[in-house]
Design a protein around this motif. Structure first.
Motif, PDB file in Angstrom:
ATOM      1  N   MET A 189       0.820  -1.206   0.000  1.00 49.78           N
ATOM      2  CA  MET A 189       0.000   0.000   0.000  1.00 49.78           C
ATOM      3  C   MET A 189       0.858   1.262   0.000  1.00 49.78           C
ATOM      4  O   MET A 189       0.486   2.287  -0.581  1.00 49.78           O
ATOM      5  N   LYS A 190       2.025   1.179   0.626  1.00 51.93           N
ATOM      6  CA  LYS A 190       2.920   2.341   0.692  1.00 51.93           C
ATOM      7  C   LYS A 190       3.721   2.536  -0.584  1.00 51.93           C
ATOM      8  O   LYS A 190       4.191   3.635  -0.861  1.00 51.93           O
ATOM      9  N   PHE A 191       3.879   1.458  -1.351  1.00 53.86           N
ATOM     10  CA  PHE A 191       4.824   1.492  -2.458  1.00 53.86           C
ATOM     11  C   PHE A 191       4.487   2.620  -3.440  1.00 53.86           C
ATOM     12  O   PHE A 191       3.362   2.775  -3.888  1.00 53.86           O
ATOM     13  N   GLY A 192       5.465   3.388  -3.770  1.00 53.67           N
ATOM     14  CA  GLY A 192       5.289   4.457  -4.736  1.00 53.67           C
ATOM     15  C   GLY A 192       4.851   5.773  -4.147  1.00 53.67           C
ATOM     16  O   GLY A 192       4.836   6.793  -4.843  1.00 53.67           O
ATOM     17  N   MET A 193       4.481   5.794  -2.854  1.00 55.09           N
ATOM     18  CA  MET A 193       3.994   7.037  -2.245  1.00 55.09           C
ATOM     19  C   MET A 193       5.061   8.127  -2.251  1.00 55.09           C
ATOM     20  O   MET A 193       4.768   9.301  -2.472  1.00 55.09           O
ATOM     21  N   LYS A 194       6.276   7.755  -2.007  1.00 58.48           N
ATOM     22  CA  LYS A 194       7.356   8.742  -1.940  1.00 58.48           C
ATOM     23  C   LYS A 194       7.547   9.455  -3.279  1.00 58.48           C
ATOM     24  O   LYS A 194       7.876  10.639  -3.330  1.00 58.48           O
ATOM     25  N   SER A 195       7.333   8.702  -4.359  1.00 59.55           N
ATOM     26  CA  SER A 195       7.595   9.275  -5.679  1.00 59.55           C
ATOM     27  C   SER A 195       6.484  10.196  -6.167  1.00 59.55           C
ATOM     28  O   SER A 195       6.679  10.952  -7.111  1.00 59.55           O
ATOM     29  N   VAL A 196       5.297  10.110  -5.532  1.00 60.96           N
ATOM     30  CA  VAL A 196       4.177  10.929  -5.997  1.00 60.96           C
ATOM     31  C   VAL A 196       3.718  11.945  -4.959  1.00 60.96           C
ATOM     32  O   VAL A 196       2.735  12.632  -5.163  1.00 60.96           O
TER      33      VAL A 196
END
Length: 380
Positions: free
Chosen positions: A96-103
């Motif tokens: 669920m967290k994956f990719g949050m940092k990039s967006v």
């Protein structure tokens, strides 16, 4: 505002046109369903909106902003895929967290808080420490939806998210998706080939066929007043009966003449065209045994070939001349193959389509309020 405006959207793969010059307006906070058979262009349309497919021509706006050339992360959208797309080596929370940092610019604590909130909404807090192999199909789907929720997008895009679930779980998940939409008030575009999902989920339904939009309307309007023969036969289970007829015009009105029946059509002045031949449509539930019809009903005979007990009703396969006709009768009716039935139709539920497949007549008048329905955001 997160309305979606599609103007002349086209997608070509070499010599194949997958999506052909479609126009569509999706209102802010609307739940719109794209439905159609495999290969009709619905998933390609969704992927163009998501930014996963390039646009050959046309214009796409989200919230009034042109997004044709924007990458997916700048479109404020989140997508849920048919195959869940979960990383097998990650826990539910990590997926669920994956990719949050990039967006986003959220801190780790803020992301953790969003994951916990999404898990509470989806009732999956106990699944956050498990890996996909430890989850059922429905649990994996909830994690995939949770991954979209944590981003708090303006637009949710769902590509056949329930197709891998069994029938009972699909019914449960449909109800949960509706409740989730009501809680989040996000614009939602949902793709499916299942017309039952389309009818039960959508504020409006857009029917696609061979890259074109056949009709966009609220579900009941779509069912009651199909604008094309394709929509009539695609929406509804069993499908609408469509039989070839000759049309006879005289001073008394219009008659649909078939080898097995001759039916007067009420309010024949409503015919928009007057072809000599056409296709006559009536839904199975609008055909009844003559004994259950009004005394003045027009009747005709049909021979039973097969019967299918459906529990709440009996589906009868009949032949009128050389054409098959489906009839929905009361459950436990004493009807058997080989029987000859006297049938009648509901004269307020008849349809006629021309050779091009366009509806040229509905025996009940389509209300203007229903035919011109435009989705508007409800007042808070």
């Amino acid at each position: 505002m997160a309305d979606i405006s599609i103007d002349g959207l086209t997608k070509k793969f070499d010599d194949v046109t997958a999506v052909d010059d479609i126009d569509l307006e999706i209102g802010d906070e609307e739940f719109l369903v794209l439905v159609g058979p495999s290969g009709c262009g619905k998933s390609t349309t969704l992927r163009m909106i998501a930014g996963l497919e390039s646009i050959t021509s046309g214009e796409l706006r989200i919230g009034g902003r042109r997004v044709n050339d924007l990458p997916p992360k700048e479109r404020s959208i989140a997508m849920v895929f048919q195959n869940y797309a979960l990383y097998p080596h990650m826990t539910g929370a990590e997926n669920m967290k994956f990719g949050m940092k990039s967006v986003s610019d959220y801190t780790d604590d803020e992301i953790d808080e969003r994951v916990e909130e999404a898990a509470e909404i989806l009732d999956i807090p106990e699944l956050l420490d498990r890996r996909p192999r430890e989850l059922s199909g429905g649990e994996r789907q909830r994690v995939a939806i949770g991954r979209a929720l944590v981003r708090e997008p303006e637009v949710f895009l769902l590509d056949e998210p329930l197709s891998n679930l069994d029938a009972k779980l699909r019914v449960q998940m449909r109800a949960e998706l509706l409740q989730l939409h009501q809680e989040l008030d996000a614009t939602t575009l949902y793709v499916t080939h299942d017309q039952t999902e389309a009818m039960t989920l959508g504020d409006r339904v857009a029917v696609l066929n061979d890259g074109h939009i056949e009709q966009v309307d609220p579900p009941q309007v779509l069912y009651d007043y199909p604008e094309t023969r394709f929509v009539a036969e695609f929406i509804g289970s069993p499908a609408m009966n469509v039989l070839p007829v000759d049309l006879k015009y005289d001073s008394d009105g219009v008659r649909a003449v078939h080898g097995a029946f001759d039916l007067s059509l009420p309010d024949g002045e409503r015919f928009t065209d007057r072809p000599p031949a056409a296709a006559f449509g009536v839904r199975p539930e609008d055909v009844s045994l003559a004994a259950n019809a009004p005394d003045d009903a027009q009747t005709f005979e049909a021979e039973v070939s097969v019967t299918e007990p459906l529990g709440e009703s009996l589906l009868i396969h009949c032949y009128v001349g050389s054409d098959e006709l489906h009839v929905k009768a009361e459950a436990r009716s004493a009807i058997n193959p080989g029987d000859t039935l006297e049938l009648a139709v509901d004269e307020q539920r008849l349809h006629v389509f021309d050779d091009a497949g366009r509806a040229i007549y509905h025996s009940s008048k389509r209300e203007e309020a229903a035919s011109d329905t435009v989705y508007t955001t409800p007042e808070p």
